[in-house]
Design a protein around this motif. Structure first.
Motif, PDB file in Angstrom:
ATOM      1  N   ILE A   1      24.394  50.382  71.196  1.00 50.21           N
ATOM      2  CA  ILE A   1      23.758  49.297  70.439  1.00 50.21           C
ATOM      3  C   ILE A   1      22.319  49.078  70.913  1.00 50.21           C
ATOM      4  O   ILE A   1      21.410  48.839  70.120  1.00 50.21           O
ATOM      5  CB  ILE A   1      24.580  47.992  70.582  1.00 50.21           C
ATOM      6  CG1 ILE A   1      25.966  48.151  69.954  1.00 50.21           C
ATOM      7  CG2 ILE A   1      23.838  46.821  69.945  1.00 50.21           C
ATOM      8  CD1 ILE A   1      25.973  48.346  68.468  1.00 50.21           C
ATOM      9  N   ASN A   2      22.086  49.188  72.224  1.00 50.61           N
ATOM     10  CA  ASN A   2      20.745  48.993  72.782  1.00 50.61           C
ATOM     11  C   ASN A   2      20.063  50.299  73.179  1.00 50.61           C
ATOM     12  O   ASN A   2      18.990  50.277  73.790  1.00 50.61           O
ATOM     13  CB  ASN A   2      20.817  48.090  74.027  1.00 50.61           C
ATOM     14  CG  ASN A   2      21.314  46.691  73.702  1.00 50.61           C
ATOM     15  OD1 ASN A   2      21.130  46.229  72.581  1.00 50.61           O
ATOM     16  ND2 ASN A   2      21.928  46.032  74.669  1.00 50.61           N
TER      17      ASN A   2
ATOM     18  N   ASN B   1      27.876  52.094  74.263  1.00 52.49           N
ATOM     19  CA  ASN B   1      28.182  51.963  72.835  1.00 52.49           C
ATOM     20  C   ASN B   1      26.933  52.146  71.976  1.00 52.49           C
ATOM     21  O   ASN B   1      27.009  52.109  70.746  1.00 52.49           O
ATOM     22  CB  ASN B   1      28.850  50.612  72.542  1.00 52.49           C
ATOM     23  CG  ASN B   1      27.975  49.416  72.908  1.00 52.49           C
ATOM     24  OD1 ASN B   1      26.749  49.467  72.862  1.00 52.49           O
ATOM     25  ND2 ASN B   1      28.622  48.308  73.278  1.00 52.49           N
TER      26      ASN B   1
ATOM     27  N   GLY C   1      26.619  46.764  63.803  1.00 45.83           N
ATOM     28  CA  GLY C   1      25.808  47.585  64.686  1.00 45.83           C
ATOM     29  C   GLY C   1      25.882  49.075  64.436  1.00 45.83           C
ATOM     30  O   GLY C   1      25.322  49.855  65.209  1.00 45.83           O
TER      31      GLY C   1
ATOM     32  N   LYS D   1      22.554  50.899  64.417  1.00 47.13           N
ATOM     33  CA  LYS D   1      21.927  50.970  65.735  1.00 47.13           C
ATOM     34  C   LYS D   1      22.518  52.115  66.551  1.00 47.13           C
ATOM     35  O   LYS D   1      21.802  52.787  67.305  1.00 47.13           O
ATOM     36  CB  LYS D   1      22.116  49.637  66.479  1.00 47.13           C
ATOM     37  CG  LYS D   1      21.297  48.495  65.917  1.00 47.13           C
ATOM     38  CD  LYS D   1      21.459  47.244  66.769  1.00 47.13           C
ATOM     39  CE  LYS D   1      20.607  46.092  66.235  1.00 47.13           C
ATOM     40  NZ  LYS D   1      20.765  44.873  67.070  1.00 47.13           N
ATOM     41  N   VAL D   2      23.830  52.332  66.411  1.00 45.35           N
ATOM     42  CA  VAL D   2      24.466  53.428  67.134  1.00 45.35           C
ATOM     43  C   VAL D   2      23.919  54.765  66.645  1.00 45.35           C
ATOM     44  O   VAL D   2      23.565  55.646  67.449  1.00 45.35           O
ATOM     45  CB  VAL D   2      25.995  53.379  66.971  1.00 45.35           C
ATOM     46  CG1 VAL D   2      26.647  54.578  67.657  1.00 45.35           C
ATOM     47  CG2 VAL D   2      26.553  52.076  67.547  1.00 45.35           C
TER      48      VAL D   2
ATOM     49  N   LEU E   1      30.378  44.470  72.066  1.00 44.06           N
ATOM     50  CA  LEU E   1      31.367  44.798  71.032  1.00 44.06           C
ATOM     51  C   LEU E   1      32.741  44.313  71.485  1.00 44.06           C
ATOM     52  O   LEU E   1      32.916  43.894  72.635  1.00 44.06           O
ATOM     53  CB  LEU E   1      31.391  46.310  70.764  1.00 44.06           C
ATOM     54  CG  LEU E   1      30.078  46.942  70.266  1.00 44.06           C
ATOM     55  CD1 LEU E   1      30.268  48.430  70.021  1.00 44.06           C
ATOM     56  CD2 LEU E   1      29.575  46.256  69.003  1.00 44.06           C
TER      57      LEU E   1
END
Length: 602
Positions: free
Chosen positions: A140-141, A138, A177, A180-181, A64
């Motif tokens: 995302i993953n 963050n 994203g 995803k978060v 990000l």
């Protein structure tokens, strides 16, 4: 539980933690189980704060580009070879845990983009004495990786989320994203993390209108939403008008939920926490700007490139990476860490001073917005007092004055210190100060060390070789006509260290236990930095051996490269550290980029 009165000959004196007059014997009473020791003096500062919480940045990279975190133009990442390796990272973690750290938080950049993050967590969980491994992400993953992270032993999760509106989220972080978060938050709750902490940086004109929506998340989810006051870092265009204070946020929320009650927190907590009756979660406020919590700060940071920061808002850093790579022992490394912790100030500077202070962008600091603890030192024109100045010192009541200055203890009024600064009005030299290599008549004389006891001593020194754009790639790719310049220069430095007493007239000949000469190639500046470390067990130190090794290695490098260009400059020959003798010494690494740019412009 056993109560024991211990008579201690205070080695804290040697670490600069007590005045010489009071440190003969100290009587202390400890209540402890047989396996528990008093907290490490190396991680205790001069205000009694015990630093048992370490934040380690795994990477400078992030997927990000948050506006409060990273300059719009981005940041220049550190070359991979200058970042901590996994082995180095775990070595430092073991050392800190051995000294009393019981919580480690992994940060970034974005830590979950590091390929071996699961392995690192698993290895950290094997450390005896480490109670908690946490991560700030963050998210995302997160949903994809969390099952493996939990299996590896991850204890706590903090998730950064600054808007509940997808379009606004994308505007703030400059990437997609949002979903995803949210998926990551739900996955963490599903796997039993309670509470899942959500960090929200509140910025006027961006997201202060969403405070009530964030609080509403805590009604049905076991989350702790933590509202963070907007803080100044390089490149984030901080402005006081953008900052929404804790009190303003609290007043706005209480208009909607007047029955929100404050919870009792632990002494070391950074957040002021509240709960609305019958809500599953809670709300916190991190008030670094309007109401700092420096007095209870227990946090230290290690950046991805191996620098130790004792304060989020301090710009003074110590390179643990360079010290480790020079071959220093754990004990030597601990003395450097202890000196840095000892310099930590009572509190950080005010928000307006911080906004004018040179510091890293937040993404390169390696710790997200959760601690304070020191105040930046003032800077006189043309003199940077964040780094210790060159000085000659005299004996003061049997205690090393330089080490007192290093860890921030006030020296006795009878002490004399000479500082050679770049300021226009240097401190006058006291008539009582004498050079060590002269007799009473001022004639050259070798120092008599016969009455000293042999001790284990070490010293590190460095030199910089500015090679230029023509020579640097030839050296880097080993394409020089004379052959492998780095190997030749390394051997030259080692040989020079052994011959120091033959080259410097008044130096004592010393048997060396160890000599190492290493090189760091800095592509950005077309430079090679030589670091030499020498160790001995003797009555006198090896700083001259280290300086000689670094200097001769730099000269050998010049000789190997001069056929390609004579536009080579040797500069910045300096002593980095000296341990094991009566006068300990350490100088903070200087800001290399600033220095190189200054040299180029002159």
């Amino acid at each position: 539980m056993t109560v024991v009165t211990v008579l201690i000959r205070s080695e804290l004196l040697d670490r600069g933690c007590l005045n010489a007059e009071s440190a003969v014997f100290t009587l202390r009473t400890f209540s402890f189980s047989s396996h528990i020791l008093p907290f490490s003096a190396f991680l205790t500062d001069n205000f009694g704060r015990r630093h048992n919480y370490l934040r380690i940045s795994l990477t400078e990279k992030c997927n990000l580009r948050c506006q409060y975190c990273m300059p719009e133009e981005g940041v220049k990442l550190t070359p991979r070879g200058q970042l901590l390796s996994t082995t180095e990272l775990l070595t430092l973690a073991r050392l800190f845990v051995r000294e009393g750290v019981d919580k480690i938080r992994l940060t970034g950049g974005e830590p979950l983009i590091r390929p071996d993050v699961v392995h690192i967590i698993a290895e950290l969980k094997k450390l005896e004495g480490l109670k908690t491994v946490a991560v700030t992400t963050n998210a995302i993953n997160l949903a994809r990786l969390l099952p493996k992270l939990k299996e590896a032993g991850l204890d706590l999760i903090n998730i950064s989320l600054d808007s509940l509106v997808p379009a606004k989220f994308e505007f703030i972080v400059r990437r997609k994203g949002f979903h995803k978060v949210m998926e990551g938050i739900d996955k963490a709750i599903e796997l039993g993390y309670n509470p899942v902490k959500i960090n929200c940086v509140v910025m006027r004109g961006f997201n202060e209108d969403e405070l009530l929506d964030f609080v509403a998340l805590t009604e049905n989810k076991p989350v702790e939403v933590r509202f963070i006051e907007y803080m100044p870092f390089d490149g984030n265009k901080w402005n006081f008008k953008k900052m929404v204070s804790y009190q303003e946020m609290l007043d706005g929320i209480r208009q909607r939920w007047p029955n929100m009650e404050k919870l009792e927190g632990a002494h070391m907590d950074t957040a002021k926490t509240f709960r609305i009756p019958n809500f599953k979660g809670q709300v916190g406020f991190i008030t670094s700007m309007s109401d700092h919590f420096c007095g209870s700060c227990n946090r230290l940071r290690i950046t991805a490139d191996g620098n130790l920061k004792v304060c989020l808002f301090g710009n003074s850093e110590v390179s643990l990476r360079d010290i480790m790579r020079s071959g220093a022992s754990d004990e030597e490394l601990l003395h450097i860490i202890g000196a840095a912790v000892g310099r930590k100030k009572k509190q950080h500077a005010g928000m307006f001073s911080i906004s004018q202070m040179k510091n890293r962008p937040m993404i390169l600091i390696g710790g997200f917005l959760k601690t304070s603890g020191c105040k930046t030192r003032s800077k006189k024109p043309n003199c940077d007092h964040r780094n210790l100045c060159y000085g000659h010192l005299v004996k003061t009541s049997g205690f090393p004055l330089f080490y007192k200055q290093l860890v921030g203890i006030n020296a006795p009024s009878t002490a004399h210190t000479v500082r050679h600064c770049h300021s226009k009005s240097p401190t006058p030299i006291s008539p009582s100060v004498q050079l060590t290599h002269t007799d009473d008549q001022g004639r050259a004389s070798m120092v008599d060390v016969g009455g000293k006891a042999p001790t284990r001593r070490s010293a590190s020194a460095s030199a910089r070789v500015l090679l230029g754009s023509t020579v640097f790639p030839l050296l880097r790719d080993n394409q020089l006509a004379k052959g492998d310049a780095l190997v030749v220069a390394q051997l030259a430095g080692i040989m020079a260290a052994k011959q120091t007493s033959n080259l410097i007239p008044l130096c004592h000949p010393l048997p060396l236990d160890h000599v190492s000469v290493t090189f760091q190639l800095q592509e950005q500046h077309h430079a090679a930095v030589v670091t030499a470390t020498c160790r001995t067990t003797n009555r006198t130190g090896v700083e001259m051996e280290a300086l000689t090794a670094a200097t001769v290695a730099a000269l050998a490098l010049y000789d190997m490269c001069k056929a390609a260009s004579h536009d080579i400059i040797i500069t910045d020959v300096k002593l980095l550290s000296k341990t094991g003798g009566k006068r300990e010494f350490y100088r903070d690494p200087e800001e290399e980029d600033r220095k190189v740019q200054s040299e180029r412009s002159e």
